[in-house]
Design a protein around this motif. Sequence first.
Motif, PDB file in Angstrom:
ATOM      1  N   ILE A 209      48.863   0.076  34.406  1.00 27.16           N
ATOM      2  CA  ILE A 209      49.889   0.950  34.468  1.00 27.16           C
ATOM      3  C   ILE A 209      50.483   1.264  35.806  1.00 27.16           C
ATOM      4  O   ILE A 209      51.570   1.265  36.049  1.00 27.16           O
ATOM      5  CB  ILE A 209      49.428   2.269  33.673  1.00 27.16           C
ATOM      6  N   GLY A 210      49.502   1.350  36.766  1.00 30.02           N
ATOM      7  CA  GLY A 210      49.953   1.542  38.231  1.00 30.02           C
ATOM      8  C   GLY A 210      50.647   0.387  38.797  1.00 30.02           C
ATOM      9  O   GLY A 210      51.675   0.425  39.440  1.00 30.02           O
TER      10      GLY A 210
ATOM     11  N   ILE B  37      52.404  -1.928  36.863  1.00 29.69           N
ATOM     12  CA  ILE B  37      53.490  -2.100  36.196  1.00 29.69           C
ATOM     13  C   ILE B  37      54.611  -0.910  36.794  1.00 29.69           C
ATOM     14  O   ILE B  37      55.815  -1.190  37.088  1.00 29.69           O
ATOM     15  CB  ILE B  37      53.455  -2.228  34.774  1.00 29.69           C
ATOM     16  N   LYS B  38      54.093   0.191  36.997  1.00 26.51           N
ATOM     17  CA  LYS B  38      54.901   1.154  37.276  1.00 26.51           C
ATOM     18  C   LYS B  38      55.408   1.041  38.707  1.00 26.51           C
ATOM     19  O   LYS B  38      56.706   1.398  39.074  1.00 26.51           O
ATOM     20  CB  LYS B  38      54.224   2.614  37.238  1.00 26.51           C
ATOM     21  N   TYR B  39      54.591   0.461  39.590  1.00 23.67           N
ATOM     22  CA  TYR B  39      54.995   0.379  40.909  1.00 23.67           C
ATOM     23  C   TYR B  39      55.896  -0.698  41.300  1.00 23.67           C
ATOM     24  O   TYR B  39      56.812  -0.898  41.846  1.00 23.67           O
ATOM     25  CB  TYR B  39      53.722   0.257  41.961  1.00 23.67           C
ATOM     26  N   SER B  40      55.468  -1.803  40.377  1.00 19.32           N
ATOM     27  CA  SER B  40      56.382  -3.145  40.972  1.00 19.32           C
ATOM     28  C   SER B  40      57.574  -2.881  40.075  1.00 19.32           C
ATOM     29  O   SER B  40      58.586  -3.382  40.481  1.00 19.32           O
ATOM     30  CB  SER B  40      55.735  -4.345  40.151  1.00 19.32           C
ATOM     31  N   GLY B  41      57.807  -2.509  38.591  1.00 17.78           N
ATOM     32  CA  GLY B  41      59.040  -2.430  38.087  1.00 17.78           C
ATOM     33  C   GLY B  41      59.271  -3.548  36.948  1.00 17.78           C
ATOM     34  O   GLY B  41      58.828  -4.609  37.412  1.00 17.78           O
TER      35      GLY B  41
ATOM     36  N   ARG C 196      55.295  -5.185  46.743  1.00 16.95           N
ATOM     37  CA  ARG C 196      55.896  -5.034  45.418  1.00 16.95           C
ATOM     38  C   ARG C 196      55.908  -6.319  44.572  1.00 16.95           C
ATOM     39  O   ARG C 196      55.453  -6.377  43.428  1.00 16.95           O
ATOM     40  CB  ARG C 196      57.289  -4.609  45.307  1.00 16.95           C
TER      41      ARG C 196
ATOM     42  N   THR D 250      51.925  -6.786  43.555  1.00 15.68           N
ATOM     43  CA  THR D 250      51.584  -5.877  42.562  1.00 15.68           C
ATOM     44  C   THR D 250      52.192  -6.572  41.087  1.00 15.68           C
ATOM     45  O   THR D 250      51.461  -6.465  40.114  1.00 15.68           O
ATOM     46  CB  THR D 250      52.165  -4.437  42.604  1.00 15.68           C
TER      47      THR D 250
END
Length: 281
Positions: free
Chosen positions: A46-47, A49-53, A253, A256
């Motif tokens: 989750i971290g 996917i959330k950080y990279s977008g 980014r 990740t």
Amino acid sequence: MIESNCRERYIVDKQKCKIFKNLKISNYIFLILIFLYVCFLIVPVIGLIKYSGITKLLETIRNVDNIYCLKLSMKTSSISVLLTFVFGTPTAFYLAKVSKNKITKIVDILVELPIVLPPAVVGIGLLLAFGDNGFIGKIFSNLGYSITFTPIAVIISQLFVSSSLYIKFLKNSIEDVPKEIFEVSYVLGASKIKTNIKIIIPMLKKTIISALILCWVRALGEFGATLMFAGNVMNKTRTIPLQIYTYMQTDIRMATAFAGILYVLSFAMILIIRILLRDKD
């Protein structure tokens, strides 16, 4: 008499209530521990996917260099899994069925070593053995071939670190097979090799496939030994983990996002094969 029976029944019922209450509390604790562990496993992806977008994920997939790294990782890990099956299967049968003499114990320890050794140590050992100046690599070097900094070095690294998982998994499963099955096969005239190939391997088909999946995922994510032995050469030895390592120095980014893709890819492959196995059964 009636009063005594009532008292005994009251005591028994009270004890049963305590037992059920304790079991209920234990079940709640058990479920909470499972929930916390599952959350612990999900949080990293989750971290990522959330950080990279999502946009960066799509950009990562379309990147030409990333596509090559993905293809190389899939190709080398598939070859290493095939070699693991070819060499690991007879080794597992040998460790499971041969009497526990000194040679068997030494082989068993050697098989377990890659599981506990740091990947960087494995990489240095492979480099000193198969490098151009190594005692094995020098033979190929004199013939005009070099193993280091080639896809072959990637395959060797993946094979070394992942094959142990398959062998230990299969060995334990073979030991669980009832001895009567082997004995009946021998009585009916089948040799040991024929028994293993025609009876035991088909019987353990699901176990073998599951072990190979674990081996494949481990090979796909191999980093330390590959970096030390095969190097980080673009369009030659740069696998997905090495590409992520390279991006960490320039574009976090992108790193990740690529890590998230590897995470999802491994999960999807395991899920698909599990579904296929279940449908086949």
